[in-house]
Design a protein around this motif. Sequence first.
Motif, short mmCIF file in Angstrom:
data_model
loop_
_atom_site.label_atom_id
_atom_site.label_comp_id
_atom_site.label_asym_id
_atom_site.label_seq_id
_atom_site.Cartn_x
_atom_site.Cartn_y
_atom_site.Cartn_z
N GLU A 1 1.60 -11.84 10.87
CA GLU A 1 1.24 -12.25 9.51
C GLU A 1 1.07 -11.00 8.64
O GLU A 1 0.37 -10.06 9.05
N PRO A 2 1.70 -10.94 7.46
CA PRO A 2 1.59 -9.73 6.63
C PRO A 2 0.13 -9.44 6.27
O PRO A 2 -0.65 -10.35 6.01
N MET A 3 -0.21 -8.16 6.28
CA MET A 3 -1.60 -7.74 6.06
C MET A 3 -1.79 -7.17 4.65
O MET A 3 -1.01 -6.32 4.22
N GLY A 4 -2.82 -7.64 3.96
CA GLY A 4 -3.16 -7.12 2.63
C GLY A 4 -4.11 -5.95 2.78
O GLY A 4 -5.23 -6.11 3.27
N LEU A 5 -3.67 -4.76 2.37
CA LEU A 5 -4.47 -3.54 2.52
C LEU A 5 -4.82 -2.99 1.14
O LEU A 5 -4.09 -3.24 0.18
N VAL A 6 -5.90 -2.25 1.06
CA VAL A 6 -6.32 -1.71 -0.24
C VAL A 6 -6.70 -0.23 -0.10
O VAL A 6 -6.91 0.27 1.00
N VAL B 1 -10.64 -6.35 5.30
CA VAL B 1 -9.39 -5.58 5.22
C VAL B 1 -9.26 -4.68 6.46
O VAL B 1 -10.17 -3.92 6.77
N PRO B 2 -8.13 -4.77 7.18
CA PRO B 2 -8.02 -4.01 8.43
C PRO B 2 -7.87 -2.50 8.27
O PRO B 2 -8.31 -1.74 9.11
N THR C 1 5.87 -1.46 8.29
CA THR C 1 6.11 -0.93 6.96
C THR C 1 5.06 -1.53 6.02
O THR C 1 4.65 -2.69 6.18
N ILE C 2 4.64 -0.72 5.07
CA ILE C 2 3.62 -1.16 4.11
C ILE C 2 4.24 -1.05 2.72
O ILE C 2 4.60 0.05 2.29
N GLY C 3 4.39 -2.15 2.06
CA GLY C 3 5.07 -2.16 0.77
C GLY C 3 4.12 -1.88 -0.39
O GLY C 3 2.99 -2.34 -0.41
N ALA D 1 3.09 -5.19 5.78
CA ALA D 1 1.80 -5.16 5.10
C ALA D 1 2.05 -4.78 3.64
O ALA D 1 3.18 -4.41 3.27
N GLN D 2 1.01 -4.91 2.82
CA GLN D 2 1.10 -4.50 1.42
C GLN D 2 -0.10 -3.62 1.10
O GLN D 2 -1.18 -3.83 1.66
#
Length: 261
Positions: free
Chosen positions: A15-20, A36-37, A197-199, A208-209
């Motif tokens: 599942e895509p992960m939302g990162l900040v 947030v992981p 990959t983190i977009g 992830a984003q």
Amino acid sequence: MKWTVRKFRAAKGGEPMGLVTAYDYITARMAARAGVPLVLVGDSLATTALGFSTTLPATMDAMVHHAEAVRRGAPDALVVGDMPFLSYATVPDALKNAGRFMREAGCDAVKLEGGVPRAEAIRALVQEGIPVQAHIGLQPQSVKSTGYAVRGKTPEDIAALERDIDAVAAAGAFSVVLECVMPDVAAALTKRVDIPTIGVGSGSACDAQYLVLADLLGLGDGPAPKFAKQYASLADTAAEAIARYRADVAQRAFPDAGHTY
Ligand code: KIV
């Protein structure tokens, strides 16, 4: 439960992960409460929290100072320290400065911008036990020479991105940021490597984003980039609260009996 580099790497394809990003104890607490992981202490510190127009003025001392606070606020997240402009121009510099993020701030990993030209530094850091997140595509630290152009629009540029992602993956990066890469190209690059990959402005196919927290929360007063979705307007809410407080003080409505000993 504590997020580790191994666990993050293993999340590829799920599942895509939302990162900040986060810059201090308060913003790290917000990210931690939301589960947030991975939290990036981005060099966007310079533009969001310090008022500069680019990320170039971020210094190692400032980044380490802020990373220490983020570490305290998000003990279970994977905390990544963003190597600022010129802090990894040589391999010895990269080792010394990445070591500061790990030793002084307690970071779990570092991030640095660049593909093929940074493979040697990535390999040296990984060899010393420092996990590295690479960052290819648009690289804000090179904005004075490249501008803010979207990447992956020509066959030549797609080939250059392929060389970059192959180089950072082969050098041992545990993940890679794709900033402002055309979405179909980002999707192909995501399939090409076995690291997440983190977009950032690169479409939804990445593993992830990242969203810069100031953009997500509406903390700034300038326009956010096109790719940044604003989920709250906290700067407006805060300014309105401060104005109400000032009006209360002017009218001697604060402090009232309930807020006085
Ligand atoms: O500094 C930063 O916030 C970043 C993210 C946009 C990836 O590098």
